[in-house]
Motif scaffolding. Structure first.
Motif, PDB file in Angstrom:
ATOM      1  N   ALA A   1      -6.044  80.309 -36.350  1.00 21.43           N
ATOM      2  CA  ALA A   1      -6.575  81.200 -35.306  1.00 21.43           C
ATOM      3  C   ALA A   1      -6.122  80.677 -33.960  1.00 21.43           C
ATOM      4  CB  ALA A   1      -8.094  81.258 -35.371  1.00 21.43           C
ATOM      5  N   GLY A   2      -5.671  81.571 -33.122  1.00 20.27           N
ATOM      6  CA  GLY A   2      -5.231  81.178 -31.792  1.00 20.27           C
ATOM      7  C   GLY A   2      -4.494  82.308 -31.116  1.00 20.27           C
ATOM      8  N   ASP A   3      -4.286  82.178 -29.827  1.00 19.10           N
ATOM      9  CA  ASP A   3      -3.585  83.178 -29.029  1.00 19.10           C
ATOM     10  C   ASP A   3      -2.195  82.641 -28.764  1.00 19.10           C
ATOM     11  OD1 ASP A   3      -3.252  85.531 -27.669  1.00 19.10           O
ATOM     12  OD2 ASP A   3      -4.076  84.768 -25.788  1.00 19.10           O
ATOM     13  N   VAL A   4      -1.184  83.309 -29.288  1.00 11.09           N
ATOM     14  CA  VAL A   4       0.200  82.840 -29.202  1.00 11.09           C
ATOM     15  C   VAL A   4       0.911  83.491 -28.024  1.00 11.09           C
ATOM     16  CG1 VAL A   4       2.444  82.811 -30.353  1.00 11.09           C
ATOM     17  CG2 VAL A   4       0.358  82.344 -31.658  1.00 11.09           C
ATOM     18  N   VAL A   5       1.582  82.671 -27.231  1.00  6.05           N
ATOM     19  CA  VAL A   5       2.421  83.156 -26.147  1.00  6.05           C
ATOM     20  C   VAL A   5       3.858  82.738 -26.442  1.00  6.05           C
ATOM     21  CG1 VAL A   5       2.914  83.004 -23.680  1.00  6.05           C
ATOM     22  CG2 VAL A   5       0.547  82.972 -24.466  1.00  6.05           C
TER      23      VAL A   5
END
Length: 253
Positions: free
Chosen positions: A244-248
């Motif tokens: 889980a995480g926000d990927v840039v």
């Protein structure tokens, strides 16, 4: 439009003129498996209180986007449930690409659909008792001025006149086919889903910055998807598994 093709691809298909959230509406029906069976669908062109991943708001001018939520009732090993949003992302990307054949359509992990590196669709999967609700928003008629951020796009901006009925029918059929394959094999690699998600990925092989739970940050290279659909990031000589995480995507200077 009454969505005749999409209706044939669903067990139940309801269209509403306006609602706060199609996911929330389906959640309210999730306990009634007889009236709302597997592959029940709720669609609107005017969602006023939609949510994206990480509790972000998702709002679009009326008539400029589709919001569609699907109720999934299939028994999956808990280790395979993480594939559901990825499967939805691949299914939506395939459906978008069929109508924008001259554009590069890919999936940013786990399930943002990009057209030429700009987001046209986002997906949110939520557990509802024994079921899973998969919601998707697709920018259809949104103009350049209506786009919420410069990194977004729509069919209208990308030069396509979308056939909404075909888009939803393709999405439902592809999602259901991939899901049934995963249920039958219990293995994303054996079923071929791992290969499909890898081929559609806009993230693998790129430098990424991942915002992790607890305000932690991980910089590295997106190396692979593991057997459970998690992102493997190589950083500082080690492999880190991200569930889980926000990927840039980090662009080269």
């Amino acid at each position: 439009m009454d969505f005749p093709l999409a209706r044939r691809a669903a067990a139940r298909f309801d269209v509403v003129d306006e609602t706060g959230s199609t996911n929330a509406d389906l959640r309210a029906h999730a306990a009634d498996a007889d009236a709302w069976p597997h592959l029940s669908v709720l669609v609107t062109r005017n969602q006023t209180a939609g949510r994206g991943r990480l509790d972000r708001t998702w709002v679009a001018p009326a008539g400029s986007a589709l919001a569609v939520s699907i109720l999934i009732r299939r028994a999956l090993d808990p280790s395979m449930r993480g594939w559901i949003p990825l499967i939805a992302g691949v299914a939506m990307a395939d459906s978008v690409a069929a109508q924008l054949p001259d554009r590069v359509v890919a999936v940013k992990w786990p399930n943002d659909v990009l057209v030429d590196e700009r987001k046209i669709s986002g997906i949110l999967a939520e557990v509802a008792g024994d079921a899973i609700i998969v919601g998707a928003g697709v920018n259809t008629a949104m103009t350049e001025q209506q786009l919420p951020v410069p990194t977004a796009t729509s069919f209208a901006v990308s030069g396509g006149v979308v056939d909404e009925d075909r888009l939803l029918a393709d999405y439902l059929r592809t999602l259901d086919r991939h899901l049934e394959s995963l249920v039958a094999t219990g293995d994303a690699i054996v079923s071929g889903l791992h290969a499909r998600a890898t081929a559609r990925s806009a993230t693998l092989g790129r430098a990424v910055r991942v915002w992790l739970p607890g305000d932690r940050m991980l910089d590295g290279t997106a190396a692979a998807l593991d057997g459970e659909g998690r992102l493997v990031v190589d950083a500082d000589g080690e492999s880190h598994v991200v569930s889980a995480g926000d990927v840039v995507h980090v662009r080269a200077n």
